[in-house]
Design an enzyme around this catalytic site. Structure first.
Site, PDB file in Angstrom:
ATOM      1  N   ASP A  40       6.804   6.818  -8.862  1.00  0.00           N
ATOM      2  CA  ASP A  40       7.738   5.641  -9.229  1.00  0.00           C
ATOM      3  C   ASP A  40       9.039   6.269 -10.463  1.00  0.00           C
ATOM      4  O   ASP A  40       8.822   7.425 -10.307  1.00  0.00           O
ATOM      5  CB  ASP A  40       7.584   4.852  -9.688  1.00  0.00           C
ATOM      6  CG  ASP A  40       6.411   4.559 -11.286  1.00  0.00           C
ATOM      7  OD1 ASP A  40       6.322   6.220 -11.508  1.00  0.00           O
ATOM      8  OD2 ASP A  40       5.700   4.093 -11.690  1.00  0.00           O
ATOM      9  N   SER A  42      21.391  -8.031  -7.903  1.00  0.00           N
ATOM     10  CA  SER A  42      21.315  -6.329  -8.211  1.00  0.00           C
ATOM     11  C   SER A  42      22.931  -6.056  -7.483  1.00  0.00           C
ATOM     12  O   SER A  42      24.032  -5.850  -8.019  1.00  0.00           O
ATOM     13  CB  SER A  42      20.451  -5.923  -7.418  1.00  0.00           C
ATOM     14  OG  SER A  42      21.121  -5.859  -6.813  1.00  0.00           O
ATOM     15  N   TYR A  68       5.703   4.822  -2.300  1.00  0.00           N
ATOM     16  CA  TYR A  68       4.919   4.848  -3.577  1.00  0.00           C
ATOM     17  C   TYR A  68       4.197   4.032  -3.799  1.00  0.00           C
ATOM     18  O   TYR A  68       2.359   4.499  -4.514  1.00  0.00           O
ATOM     19  CB  TYR A  68       5.655   4.304  -4.580  1.00  0.00           C
ATOM     20  CG  TYR A  68       5.022   3.815  -5.898  1.00  0.00           C
ATOM     21  CD1 TYR A  68       4.717   4.478  -7.002  1.00  0.00           C
ATOM     22  CD2 TYR A  68       5.253   2.521  -5.935  1.00  0.00           C
ATOM     23  CE1 TYR A  68       4.167   3.549  -7.625  1.00  0.00           C
ATOM     24  CE2 TYR A  68       4.296   2.119  -7.053  1.00  0.00           C
ATOM     25  CZ  TYR A  68       3.359   2.839  -8.455  1.00  0.00           C
ATOM     26  OH  TYR A  68       2.244   2.191  -8.696  1.00  0.00           O
ATOM     27  N   GLU A 107       0.173  -3.767  -7.058  1.00  0.00           N
ATOM     28  CA  GLU A 107       1.099  -2.599  -6.947  1.00  0.00           C
ATOM     29  C   GLU A 107       2.815  -3.538  -6.627  1.00  0.00           C
ATOM     30  O   GLU A 107       3.901  -3.349  -6.768  1.00  0.00           O
ATOM     31  CB  GLU A 107       0.925  -1.804  -6.249  1.00  0.00           C
ATOM     32  CG  GLU A 107      -0.306  -0.603  -6.527  1.00  0.00           C
ATOM     33  CD  GLU A 107       0.434  -0.001  -8.294  1.00  0.00           C
ATOM     34  OE1 GLU A 107       1.502   0.344  -8.236  1.00  0.00           O
ATOM     35  OE2 GLU A 107      -0.745   0.404  -8.641  1.00  0.00           O
ATOM     36  N   THR A 111       9.206  -5.543 -11.077  1.00  0.00           N
ATOM     37  CA  THR A 111       8.915  -6.543 -11.825  1.00  0.00           C
ATOM     38  C   THR A 111       8.330  -5.259 -13.366  1.00  0.00           C
ATOM     39  O   THR A 111       7.212  -4.562 -12.698  1.00  0.00           O
ATOM     40  CB  THR A 111       7.879  -7.370 -11.866  1.00  0.00           C
ATOM     41  OG1 THR A 111       8.578  -7.444  -9.959  1.00  0.00           O
ATOM     42  CG2 THR A 111       7.731  -8.208 -12.265  1.00  0.00           C
TER      43      THR A 111
END
Length: 346
Positions: free
Chosen positions: A135, A295, A117, A34, A40
Site C-alpha cells: 500500500d 480528486s 492490496y 480494509e 481513508t
DNA sequence: TTCCTGCGCG
DNA sequence: CGCGCAGGAA
C-alpha cells in the site's frame, strides 16, 4: 537485509496502536476495515467501521440490506463506489460461498472492490497466508529503504515493490510483518517529518544514508483537474430531491434539483438558464456558494432558493421534509450546505 | 488557501 | 490510464 523483518517486528510489538480491527481473525471484520481504510485515515474510518459492524453483524445482513441503506451508512466517507462494491461483494459471498468468507487468495481477489492490496491484507490477517501487502505506506518505506527511484504509479514500479516486499516477508508470521511495515510507514516513515532517529531501520536505510528521504517515493503522473459549475435548487418547506443515476460522481446518491453549466455567468443570466431548464421559479440571488474539491474536479456550487408563490410541476422529484431527508445518502457538499442552513437563518 | 494522501475499476 | 471523495497538514 535479512534483519528487516525481525527489526520491524520488534518495533511493532512495542509501538502498535490498538485498533478495533486488530487482533481479530474474523475475515468479515478485516475485509470491512480494509475497504474502509483504502482511501481513508484511521481516525476518520474508526466510527464507520463500528457502525457497519453494529448495523450488519454478518455478511448476510450486509448482502440483504438495500443499497440505499449501505450508502447512507457510508455517507461522508467519500469514494462511494467502495460502498457499492462492498455490497456487491457481500452478495457474491452469499451466493458463491454460502455466506462464508473465501479463504484463499484467488477467491478473495475476485470479490468486487478487492484488489491486490486488500486481497493480500485479508489473506494474511485472516488466514495467515504469505502474501505481502503493498500500500502507500509500503511504497514509502521500501522506496526509502532501498533508495529506489522507480515510480510507484507504473506497472513496473508496482511489480518491483511487490517483489521487494515478498522477498522480505516473514513466512512464519506474514500477518505481523504486513501490519508492522504499514504501521512503520504510518507512524515513523511518514511523508513529511519522518522520525528517522527512532526508526528501527535507520542503520541500513539507503534513502536516509543518501539524504533522499523526502524525494521518495517517486511518482510519474500529476493529477489533472477540471472545473464544473453546479446550481442547486433548495426549497425549505418541501425539499426536492433526485437520485444521481448517471455514471458520474456520487452515483446512486441524492441531491437537490441540479443545473450544470459550462462556465460562470452573471446571476441573472444563470437564473434564466435554471428556470428555463427546470421549469421552476427561483429567488433572484443565490443563498450560498461553495467550492468543493474532489480528486479530479473542482466543483463550484451555487444554491438557489425556490420561489413558492405559484404552483409548479415538481412531480419529477422526490419530495420530503427535513426529517425524511436524514434517510437519504447525500454527498458531503449537500450536507455541508444543510449544516449551514440548519445553524443559521435562511 | 493550497497541498497532499489513499486503492480499485472500466 | 483516467477517474472517484474528504479532511488534515503546511
Amino acid at each position: 537485509m535479512r534483519d528487516f523483518a525481525l527489526l520491524i517486528d520488534v518495533w511493532y510489538r512495542q509501538n502498535k496502536r490498538n485498533l478495533p480491527w486488530r487482533d481479530t481473525q474474523n475475515a468479515y471484520h478485516i475485509w470491512l476495515s480494509e475497504v474502509i481504510l483504502q482511501q481513508t485515515r484511521v481516525d476518520q474510518g474508526k466510527n464507520y467501521y463500528l457502525k457497519f459492524i453494529k448495523n450488519f453483524p454478518t455478511i448476510k445482513d450486509l448482502a440483504l440490506a438495500p443499497e440505499d441503506e449501505v450508502l447512507k451508512l457510508w455517507q461522508g466517507l467519500g469514494y462511494y463506489s467502495r460502498a457499492r462494491n462492498l455490497h456487491t461483494a457481500a452478495k457474491q459471498i452469499l451466493s458463491n460461498h454460502d455466506g462464508h468468507f473465501p479463504s484463499n487468495y484467488s477467491d478473495i481477489r475476485q470479490l468486487k472492490g478487492v484488489g491486490d492490496y486488500t486481497a493480500a491484507a485479508i489473506a494474511s490477517f485472516a488466514f495467515d497466508l504469505p502474501h505481502a501487502v503493498v500500500d502507500g505506506n509500503v511504497f514509502r518505506v521500501l522506496s526509502r529503504y532501498y533508495n529506489e527511484d522507480t515510480p510507484i504509479d507504473t506497472t513496473l514500479g508496482k511489480k518491483l515493490f511487490t517483489e521487494y516486499a515478498n522477498n522480505l516477508i516473514n513466512k512464519k508470521d506474514p500477518a505481523s510483518f504486513n501490519q508492522a511495515i504499514m504501521e512503520l510507514g504510518a507512524l515513523v516513515c511518514t511523508p513529511k517529518k519522518a522520525v528517522c532517529n527512532t526508526c528501527p531501520l535507520n542503520d541500513s536505510c539507503q534513502g536516509l544514508r543518501a539524504n533522499r528521504v523526502y524525494e521518495l517515493p517517486v511518482k510519474s503522473k500529476k493529477t489533472k483537474t477540471r472545473n464544473r459549475f453546479f446550481h442547486y435548487i433548495y426549497s425549505e418547506q418541501n425539499i426536492l430531491l433526485q437520485k444521481r443515476t448517471q455514471k458520474d460522481i456520487w452515483e446512486n446518491m441524492y441531491e437537490f434539483p441540479l443545473v450544470e453549466v459550462e462556465k460562470q455567468l452573471t446571476p441573472s443570466a444563470t437564473k434564466n438558464v435554471i428556470e428555463k431548464t427546470l421549469g421552476l421559479i427561483i429567488e433572484p440571488s443565490p443563498i450560498a456558494e461553495y467550492k468543493h474539491i474532489l480528486s479530479h474536479q473542482h466543483i463550484f456550487a451555487t444554491f438557489w432558493k425556490l420561489k413558492l408563490n405559484k404552483p409548479m410541476d415538481t412531480s419529477n422529484y422526490i419530495q420530503c421534509n427535513h426529517s425524511d431527508l436524514a434517510e437519504y445518502a447525500i454527498p458531503r457538499l449537500i450536507d455541508r450546505f444543510l449544516e449551514q442552513v440548519n445553524s443559521s437563518s435562511f
